[in-house]
Design an enzyme around this catalytic site. Structure first.
Site, mmCIF file in Angstrom:
data_model
loop_
_atom_site.group_PDB
_atom_site.id
_atom_site.type_symbol
_atom_site.label_atom_id
_atom_site.label_comp_id
_atom_site.label_asym_id
_atom_site.label_seq_id
_atom_site.Cartn_x
_atom_site.Cartn_y
_atom_site.Cartn_z
ATOM 1 N N CYS A 1 -0.775 6.137 6.926
ATOM 2 C CA CYS A 1 -2.100 5.817 7.334
ATOM 3 C C CYS A 1 -1.927 5.044 8.731
ATOM 4 C CB CYS A 1 -2.678 5.065 6.453
ATOM 5 S SG CYS A 1 -4.343 4.202 7.051
ATOM 6 N N CYS B 1 0.980 -1.212 -0.007
ATOM 7 C CA CYS B 1 -0.004 -0.031 0.254
ATOM 8 C C CYS B 1 1.043 1.204 0.000
ATOM 9 C CB CYS B 1 -0.892 0.101 1.088
ATOM 10 S SG CYS B 1 -1.910 1.521 1.355
ATOM 11 N N GLN C 1 -15.740 -10.821 15.060
ATOM 12 C CA GLN C 1 -14.323 -10.796 14.809
ATOM 13 C C GLN C 1 -14.162 -10.358 13.244
ATOM 14 O OE1 GLN C 1 -12.047 -11.842 16.803
ATOM 15 N NE2 GLN C 1 -13.126 -12.570 18.399
ATOM 16 N N CYS D 1 -7.086 -10.358 22.928
ATOM 17 C CA CYS D 1 -6.560 -9.401 21.690
ATOM 18 C C CYS D 1 -5.370 -8.802 22.192
ATOM 19 C CB CYS D 1 -7.865 -8.918 21.145
ATOM 20 S SG CYS D 1 -8.595 -7.758 22.192
ATOM 21 N N CYS E 1 -2.132 0.275 9.309
ATOM 22 C CA CYS E 1 -1.161 -0.766 9.408
ATOM 23 C C CYS E 1 0.091 0.044 9.986
ATOM 24 C CB CYS E 1 -0.733 -1.026 8.076
ATOM 25 S SG CYS E 1 -2.124 -2.037 6.863
ATOM 26 N N CYS F 1 -8.416 0.318 0.549
ATOM 27 C CA CYS F 1 -7.508 -0.236 1.566
ATOM 28 C C CYS F 1 -7.266 -1.615 1.294
ATOM 29 C CB CYS F 1 -8.347 0.056 2.952
ATOM 30 S SG CYS F 1 -7.575 -1.168 4.641
ATOM 31 N N ASP G 1 -13.227 -13.907 26.691
ATOM 32 C CA ASP G 1 -12.807 -13.358 25.526
ATOM 33 C C ASP G 1 -12.959 -11.772 25.594
ATOM 34 O OD1 ASP G 1 -11.994 -12.678 23.039
ATOM 35 O OD2 ASP G 1 -13.523 -13.502 21.919
ATOM 36 N N GLU H 1 -22.780 -11.221 28.011
ATOM 37 C CA GLU H 1 -22.171 -10.012 27.264
ATOM 38 C C GLU H 1 -22.985 -8.690 27.403
ATOM 39 O OE1 GLU H 1 -20.357 -9.210 24.099
ATOM 40 O OE2 GLU H 1 -21.358 -7.277 24.357
ATOM 41 N N TYR I 1 -18.114 -12.631 27.838
ATOM 42 C CA TYR I 1 -18.018 -11.711 26.738
ATOM 43 C C TYR I 1 -18.199 -12.387 25.301
ATOM 44 C CZ TYR I 1 -14.859 -9.685 30.510
ATOM 45 O OH TYR I 1 -14.275 -9.243 31.765
#
Ligand code: SAH
Length: 478
Positions: free
Chosen positions: A77, A71, A282, A433, A80, A159, A406, A332, A311
Site C-alpha cells: 500500500c 498492517c 488537519q 508540512c 505508509c 486501515c 501555514d 484562504e 492559508y
C-alpha cells in the site's frame, strides 16, 4: 553497475519518502522497503549517472530498528512508507530531515531545533480517509488505497492509521453498490460512476461525514444508500460531490446533501469547528492541538496584537490566536472554507477576527497597497508614502505584530513573502508540512530582514515520510 545485477549492501540512510539508502561499490542506491541498519541483497532496477534504484530481494540481516509492520499490507500500500521502522527511529528520521533541509536549503549553521513531538499511540490517528472505489477482479466494487506511485488499487478494509469506523462504512457502501450494481469508476476509460468515498470522523464530536465523489450527477439507489449508512452510530452528513473531470484531483467543486447536514462539527482545545467536505482540516487532531499550541507559544501574544493567519482554512489557527490577540485577519483560497471560518467565529462567540477569500499572494499584496495608499492620502504628504504610512496605519492590519503562515506543500508564493517583509511584523511563525519548501522560504526571510530563532517538528503523519514543523522567525534590527 547494470540493470538486474545483484549486490549486498548496508542501509545507512533514508530518503525523503522513507526509502533506504546505501552504497554498493561506492554507488548510492535507493531501496524501497529497506530500513536503516538492514543488511540487504538487492537487484538493480534502474541506473542514473551517479546513483541507482534497486529492488529489495532479501534481508540478509535485519536492522535492530526493524519491526514487524502491524498492517499486513504496508509494503504494497502506498499510504505508509516506513511502518517497518520502529516509531522512535521514525521520529529521529523526521527530525533529521528537518535539520538537513534547514542546513542545506536555508543555509543555516546548526539551527536550534526543539525535540520532535511524537504521538502517544501512532495508530488510528487520522480523521480523514479518501478511499478510491474500483472494480475488482470478479467485477464487484472494491475499496482501498493505491500502491505507491501507481493507480493500482490495493483493497484495504481496515486501515490501521484511520478511524476504526471506516471499516463498517466501507463494508456497507460496497454492499449497497454491489447489491444494486452501482458502477465503480474506471480510470482508463473515464467511465463508471463512484470514484472515491471520503470519510471524515470528528474525534471529539464523534460525528461522521461520508461524501461520494461521482463521475456524474446522481447516485442511483441513493435512498437505499442513505438509509443504510444513517444507521451507523454518529452518522451526521452524507453528501455527493460531482467530479466529472479526467483528473487526479479527488474532489470537484460542488457538494449536494443526500442525508443530514452538509458539514460535521469537531472540537480542538475547546474551540468548536464546522467542517465542510471541501474544506481543509488537519488530519491528526490530537497532534494538531500540540502543533497549534507551539504556534501560539512562538507567536508570543499578550492579548493586544494584530495578527495575520495566511492559508487559514476553516480558521482553526485564527481562532486559536484570537483568544490572545487584539485582532486576527485570516486569508484562504477555498470559499467554502472561509464560509466555515466565519461561521466558526460566530459559533464560538469570537468577534475579533476577519476573513478574506482569495489567493494569499493576491489578496494580501492588494490589501497592503490599498491601506498604504489610504494612509498616505490621509496624511496627504510625500513623507507618509515614503515611510509606508506606518504611523498612520494602526488598526488596518497593514503592519501586524505577528504573521502566521501555514501553506500547502509547495510553500509560500514569493510575492506573499515579499509583502510580509514589507508589512514588517515582529515575528513570522511558519507552520509547514514540507520542510524543503519551508527551508526555501526561511532562506528568503533571512535574506529580507528576519532571523531564524527556532523550530519544532511535530509528527502528524506516522509511518509516512512526511513531517510537520513550526518555525519562529524574528525581525532583525540593524
Ligand atoms: N491553517 C489551516 C489550513 C492549512 S492547509 C489549518 O491548520 O487547518 C493550507 C490551506 O491553504 C488550505 O486550506 C488550502 O485551501 C489553502 N490554500 C492553498 N493555496 C492557497 C493560496 N494560494 N492562498 C490562500 N490559501 C491557499
Amino acid at each position: 553497475m547494470r540493470k538486474n545485477e545483484e549486490y549486498n549492501l548496508e542501509i545507512t540512510d533514508m530518503g525523503i519518502d522513507g526509502e533506504g539508502i546505501g552504497k554498493a561499490e561506492g554507488v548510492t542506491l535507493f531501496v524501497k522497503d529497506a530500513v536503516i541498519g538492514d543488511l540487504v541483497r538487492v537487484k538493480i532496477m534502474k541506473m542514473k549517472k551517479t546513483y541507482g534504484y534497486a529492488r529489495l530481494m532479501e534481508i540478509v540481516k535485519p536492522s535492530p530498528y526493524r519491526v514487524e509492520p502491524k498492517c499486513p499490507l504496508s509494503r504494497q500500500c502506498g499510504g505508509c512508507q516506513i511502518q517497518s521502522l520502529c516509531y522512535e527511529k521514525q521520529l529521529e528520521f523526521k527530525e533529521k530531515k528537518v535539520r538537513n533541509n534547514l542546513e542545506r536549503i536555508a543555509g543555516l549553521g546548526n539551527p536550534f531545533i526543539e525535540p520532535i513531538v511524537g504521538m502517544e499511540e501512532p495508530y488510528h490517528f487520522r480523521n480523514k480517509e479518501q478511499f478510491p472505489i474500483r472494480k475488482g477482479k470478479d467485477g464487484q466494487a472494491v475499496a482501498g488505497f493505491f500502491a505507491a506511485r501507481t493507480h493500482h488499487l490495493i483493497p484495504v478494509a481496515n486501515c490501521l492509521i484511520g478511524a476504526p469506523v471506516n471499516e463498517i462504512i466501507i463494508r456497507e457502501v460496497l454492499r449497497v453498490m454491489n447489491q444494486h450494481g452501482i458502477e465503480p469508476y474506471e480510470e482508463e476509460t473515464h467511465s463508471g460512476l463512484v470514484r472515491h468515498v471520503l470519510i471524515r470522523y470528528g474525534f471529539t464530536s464523534k460525528e461522521i461525514m461520508v461524501c461520494f465523489v461521482l463521475n456524474g450527477e446522481e447516485l442511483p439507489y441513493a435512498k437505499e444508500m442513505a438509509e443504510t449508512l444513517c444507521k451507523i452510530d454518529g452518522m451526521t452528513s452524507i453528501t455527493i460531490n460531482v467530479n466529472t473531470e479526467k483528473t487526479n484531483v479527488i474532489l470537484g467543486n460542488t457538494v449536494r446533501v443526500l442525508w443530514g447536514r452538509d458539514y460535521i462539527m469537531d472540537e480542538l482545545d475547546g474551540i468548536r469547528f464546522r467542517i465542510s467536505p471541501l474544506s481543509f482540516y488537519q488530519v491528526n487532531p490530537r497532534q494538531t492541538e500540540k502543533l497549534y499550541r507551539i504556534a501560539m507559544e512562538y507567536a508570543e501574544l499578550t492579548g493586544t496584537e494584530t495578527v495575520w493567519d495566511m492559508y487559514c482554512g476553516i480558521g482553526t489557527i485564527s481562532l486559536f490566536l484570537s483568544r490572545r490577540a487584539g485582532h486576527v485577519y485570516g486569508v484562504e483560497v477555498v470559499p467554502q472554507a472561509i464560509e466555515d471560518a466565519r461561521k466558526n467565529a460566530e459559533i464560538n462567540g469570537i468577534s475579533n477576527v476577519e476573513f478574506f477569500v482569495g489567493k494569499a499572494e493576491e489578496v494580501v499584496p492588494r490589501y497592503y497597497e490599498e491601506k498604504r495608499r489610504e494612509a498616505a492620502e490621509a496624511e496627504k504628504g510625500k513623507e507618509a508614502i515614503e515611510n509606508g504610512g506606518r504611523a498612520e496605519a494602526s488598526g488596518t492590519g497593514m503592519h501586524p505584530d505577528v504573521v502566521v503562515v501555514d501553506p500547502p506543500r509547495k510553500g509560500c508564493a514569493q510575492v506573499l513573502l515579499a509583502t510580509i517583509c514589507q508589512m514588517a511584523p515582529e515575528r513570522v511563525v511558519y507552520v509547514s508540512c514540507d520542510s524543503a519548501t519551508l527551508a526555501r522560504d526561511v532562506k528568503y526571510l533571512c535574506e529580507n530582514g528576519y532571523r531564524y530563532v527556532k523550530g519544532r517538528p511535530v509528527d502528524q503523519f506516522g509511518h509516512s515520510g512526511h513531517v510537520e514543523c513550526v518555525v519562529k522567525m524574528q525581525r532583525k534590527y540593524i
